[in-house]
Design a protein around this motif. Structure first.
Motif, PDB file in Angstrom:
ATOM      1  N   PHE A 281      -8.490  -0.142  -8.017  1.00 37.66           N
ATOM      2  CA  PHE A 281      -7.553  -0.648  -7.001  1.00 37.66           C
ATOM      3  C   PHE A 281      -6.334   0.252  -6.820  1.00 37.66           C
ATOM      4  CE2 PHE A 281      -9.681  -4.720  -8.279  1.00 37.66           C
ATOM      5  CZ  PHE A 281     -10.374  -4.880  -7.088  1.00 37.66           C
TER       6      PHE A 281
ATOM      7  N   SER B 219     -12.902  -5.991   1.531  1.00 34.31           N
ATOM      8  CA  SER B 219     -12.544  -4.598   1.841  1.00 34.31           C
ATOM      9  C   SER B 219     -13.257  -4.161   3.128  1.00 34.31           C
ATOM     10  CB  SER B 219     -12.890  -3.680   0.676  1.00 34.31           C
ATOM     11  OG  SER B 219     -14.273  -3.645   0.514  1.00 34.31           O
TER      12      SER B 219
ATOM     13  N   THR C  55      -6.103   1.794  -2.027  1.00 36.49           N
ATOM     14  CA  THR C  55      -6.632   0.646  -1.274  1.00 36.49           C
ATOM     15  C   THR C  55      -6.467   0.817   0.237  1.00 36.49           C
ATOM     16  OG1 THR C  55      -4.524  -0.456  -1.587  1.00 36.49           O
ATOM     17  CG2 THR C  55      -6.284  -1.027  -3.139  1.00 36.49           C
TER      18      THR C  55
ATOM     19  N   MET D 185       0.826  -1.215   0.000  1.00 39.42           N
ATOM     20  CA  MET D 185       0.000   0.000   0.000  1.00 39.42           C
ATOM     21  C   MET D 185       0.859   1.264   0.000  1.00 39.42           C
ATOM     22  SD  MET D 185      -2.967   0.814   2.729  1.00 39.42           S
ATOM     23  CE  MET D 185      -3.708  -0.786   2.846  1.00 39.42           C
TER      24      MET D 185
ATOM     25  N   GLY E 249      -9.682  -3.839  -0.612  1.00 39.55           N
ATOM     26  CA  GLY E 249     -10.315  -3.940  -1.921  1.00 39.55           C
ATOM     27  C   GLY E 249     -10.931  -5.305  -2.109  1.00 39.55           C
TER      28      GLY E 249
END
Ligand code: HEM
Length: 214
Positions: A145, A156, A148, A111, A152
């Motif tokens: 996506f 999610s 996120t 991320m 997701g």
């Protein structure tokens, strides 16, 4: 029928993600006078329109504050998300390379890296909540996506809308009622925690104020 009790892990997730995001939202805003002025102005306009009683539909109108909570791009709840591969599949990269992802493997979606891709987020190192405003919407422009921070797909975050609401309630109240000043240095991120919290204390001075309702 007795409702199942939420696990301790899930209770910690709900509380810690929202409180940490509230802290980062404040620390960033109090370090950026222009954006702070913009959210205070939004509160003034809301109070002018609706008075002091805030309900859910009014919270939904706080678009400027909403964009500021997306500080999650810079301060995500975790460095990576993980998924177990149940069925092999092929990934085609932008550069034309193909990768087969085999069944049984675990995939990490970083991320922290994803939130800083310059082709999606212009000048990714810069705190700029206006990147999320209509017209830019960098969190949507790169596909579903590309942002996120709430995960997701099938798993999610179920609390996303609730989390935004909670944090807006907190910051709407603080911005209307207090003049705040950050008196400690902008905090570093503490990577020793699953959710990177601010390292050390975030110290703020406050003075009461009232956003005029007329
Ligand atoms: C700023 C606050 C929050 C953030 C950033 C956040 C982020 C996340 C993330 C990244 C996941 C993992 C998603 C995935 O693996 O795709 C998740 C899962 C989850 N979150 Fe949150 N969350 C927040 C607040 C909340 C709140 C307030 C609640 C409940 C009231 C909540 C309930 C859940 C639940 C139940 C899951 C598990 C979903 C599943 O596994 O199917 N979250 N959250």
């Amino acid at each position: 029928m007795v409702a199942p009790r939420p696990s301790r892990r899930s209770l910690v997730h709900r509380k810690q993600t929202s409180s940490t995001t509230s802290t980062w939202t404040g620390a960033r805003l109090l370090s950026h006078p222009t954006f702070l002025a913009a959210v205070v102005e939004e509160q003034k306009q809301i109070v002018k329109k609706y008075g002091d009683q805030i309900d859910y539909s009014i919270l939904l109108e706080m678009e400027t504050l909403h964009c500021c909570i997306k500080v999650l791009r810079m301060h995500p709840p975790t460095a990576s998300l993980f998924r177990k591969v149940h069925k092999s599949f092929i990934v085609n990269t932008k550069e034309g390379t193909q990768y087969e992802i085999p069944k049984g493997h675990t995939i990490a979606s970083p991320m922290l890296f994803n939130n800083n891709i310059p082709s999606i987020f212009k000048d990714p190192g810069v705190y700029d909540p206006t990147r999320f405003r209509p017209g830019r919407e960098e969190d949507k422009a790169g596909g579903k996506f590309c942002f996120t921070v709430f995960g997701g797909g099938r798993h999610s975050c179920l609390g996303e809308a609730y989390a935004y609401m909670q944090i807006k309630v907190i910051w709407s109240h603080l911005l209307r009622n207090f003049e705040l000043e950050l008196v400690s240095p902008f905090p570093e991120m503490d990577w020793s925690k699953i959710m990177p919290v601010p390292k050390g204390k975030v110290m703020v001075t406050y003075k009461r104020r009232s956003v005029p309702s007329t």
